[in-house]
Design a protein around this motif. Structure first.
Motif, mmCIF file in Angstrom:
data_model
loop_
_atom_site.group_PDB
_atom_site.id
_atom_site.type_symbol
_atom_site.label_atom_id
_atom_site.label_comp_id
_atom_site.label_asym_id
_atom_site.label_seq_id
_atom_site.Cartn_x
_atom_site.Cartn_y
_atom_site.Cartn_z
ATOM 1 N N SER A 82 0.847 -1.191 0.000
ATOM 2 C CA SER A 82 0.000 0.000 0.000
ATOM 3 C C SER A 82 0.881 1.240 0.000
ATOM 4 O O SER A 82 1.671 1.455 0.922
ATOM 5 N N ILE A 83 0.699 2.075 -1.020
ATOM 6 C CA ILE A 83 1.538 3.272 -1.113
ATOM 7 C C ILE A 83 1.163 4.327 -0.067
ATOM 8 O O ILE A 83 1.812 5.364 0.014
ATOM 9 N N LEU A 84 0.146 4.021 0.743
ATOM 10 C CA LEU A 84 -0.183 4.932 1.844
ATOM 11 C C LEU A 84 1.020 5.126 2.772
ATOM 12 O O LEU A 84 1.191 6.186 3.364
ATOM 13 N N SER A 85 1.848 4.086 2.883
ATOM 14 C CA SER A 85 3.029 4.182 3.755
ATOM 15 C C SER A 85 4.270 4.611 2.993
ATOM 16 O O SER A 85 5.375 4.625 3.552
ATOM 17 N N ALA A 86 4.123 4.956 1.713
ATOM 18 C CA ALA A 86 5.284 5.375 0.911
ATOM 19 C C ALA A 86 5.601 6.846 1.157
ATOM 20 O O ALA A 86 4.809 7.562 1.777
ATOM 21 N N ASP A 87 6.753 7.270 0.667
ATOM 22 C CA ASP A 87 7.124 8.682 0.715
ATOM 23 C C ASP A 87 6.438 9.382 -0.461
ATOM 24 O O ASP A 87 6.828 9.206 -1.616
ATOM 25 N N PHE A 88 5.398 10.169 -0.151
ATOM 26 C CA PHE A 88 4.596 10.800 -1.214
ATOM 27 C C PHE A 88 5.404 11.823 -2.031
ATOM 28 O O PHE A 88 5.024 12.161 -3.142
ATOM 29 N N ALA A 89 6.513 12.274 -1.488
ATOM 30 C CA ALA A 89 7.344 13.235 -2.230
ATOM 31 C C ALA A 89 8.139 12.540 -3.333
ATOM 32 O O ALA A 89 8.695 13.204 -4.212
ATOM 33 N N ASN A 90 8.191 11.207 -3.260
ATOM 34 C CA ASN A 90 8.946 10.439 -4.273
ATOM 35 C C ASN A 90 8.119 9.249 -4.746
ATOM 36 O O ASN A 90 8.609 8.124 -4.803
ATOM 37 N N LEU A 91 6.879 9.523 -5.094
ATOM 38 C CA LEU A 91 5.944 8.435 -5.331
ATOM 39 C C LEU A 91 6.365 7.505 -6.470
ATOM 40 O O LEU A 91 6.241 6.277 -6.353
ATOM 41 N N ALA A 92 6.861 8.066 -7.548
ATOM 42 C CA ALA A 92 7.237 7.227 -8.695
ATOM 43 C C ALA A 92 8.305 6.212 -8.288
ATOM 44 O O ALA A 92 8.169 5.009 -8.552
ATOM 45 N N GLN A 93 9.343 6.678 -7.604
ATOM 46 C CA GLN A 93 10.414 5.761 -7.179
ATOM 47 C C GLN A 93 9.902 4.753 -6.162
ATOM 48 O O GLN A 93 10.324 3.604 -6.146
ATOM 49 N N GLU A 94 8.976 5.196 -5.309
ATOM 50 C CA GLU A 94 8.432 4.310 -4.278
ATOM 51 C C GLU A 94 7.614 3.165 -4.903
ATOM 52 O O GLU A 94 7.620 2.048 -4.396
#
Ligand code: DX5
Ligand code: ZN
Length: 216
Positions: free
Chosen positions: A7-19
């Motif tokens: 779940s990208i909810l826990s990803a770094d939203f400032a670097n979403l593509a890389q995440e």
């Protein structure tokens, strides 16, 4: 082997593509995208424009989890933005059967999410139209919450219901999934495990995804 949907909810939203790229490289099967509207759940996360922006990053399946009121109004834009699977909450839909048809007409796979307090009977009449059923094992709204233990029994009962009906719908489990409880979830009948913090906060993401790929 269970599928893993970080779940990208826990990803770094400032670097979403890389995440997104990172979890796919690490072996993820689906990308789980949590859409919150600030009404069905308290927070607001992201909309179809963000899905469109990250679509070119990967061919992987985008599993869009709509935690919104009036999900019927959002289907077309998320489908156009590149969603592959769209799931919505039965608690938010007056006409869930109609919403399922709308998702399929838009070219996506369709699923229904059940909150912890919502009984399985809410999907019983819809099994023929479902590609996925999401058992929420936390109350929706936030990542990093604790798994609600009786979800395990609910998954097992849903699995029995699907087998009896001859349904091929996938059972996805969302909330509080960890490398420690994933085996029990797989054994209960889970096909897809959503994992936010268990993947993005892991020291070694590849290792975490490998462990979450449990054999049922
Ligand atoms: C909760 C979301 C989940 C959440 C899971 O409302 O639907 O997808 O990101 O996060 P973890 O795996 O940390 O419980
Ligand atoms: Zn989710």
């Amino acid at each position: 082997m269970t599928k893993v949907a970080p779940s990208i909810l826990s990803a770094d939203f400032a670097n979403l593509a890389q995440e997104v790229e990172k979890v796919i490289t690490a072996g993820a099967d689906y990308v789980h995208i949590d859409v919150m509207d600030g009404t069905f759940v308290p927070e607001i996360t992201l909309g179809a424009l963000i899905v469109k922006a990250i679509r070119p990053v990967t061919d992987a399946v985008f599993d869009v989890h709509l935690m919104v009121e009036h999900p019927d109004t959002q289907i077309e834009s998320f489908a156009k933005a590149g969603a592959d699977i769209i799931t919505f909450h039965v608690e938010a839909a007056k006409h869930p059967h109609r919403v399922l048809q709308a998702i399929k007409s838009a070219g996506c796979k369709a699923g229904i999410c059940l909150n912890p307090g919502t009984p399985l009977s809410m999907v019983e009449e819809l099994l023929d139209d479902l590609d996925m059923i999401v058992i929420m094992s936390v109350n929706p709204g936030y990542g990093g919450q604790k798994f609600i233990p009786n979800s395990l029994d609910k998954i097992a009962r849903l699995k029995a219901m699907l087998v009896k009906a001859g349904s091929k719908a996938e059972i996805e489990v969302d909330g509080g999934v960890t490398v420690d409880n994933c085996k029990a979830l797989a054994e209960a009948g889970a096909d897809v495990l959503v994992a936010g913090s268990a993947v993005y906060k892991a020291q070694n993401i590849t290792e975490a995804i490998r462990k979450l790929h449990c054999v049922g």
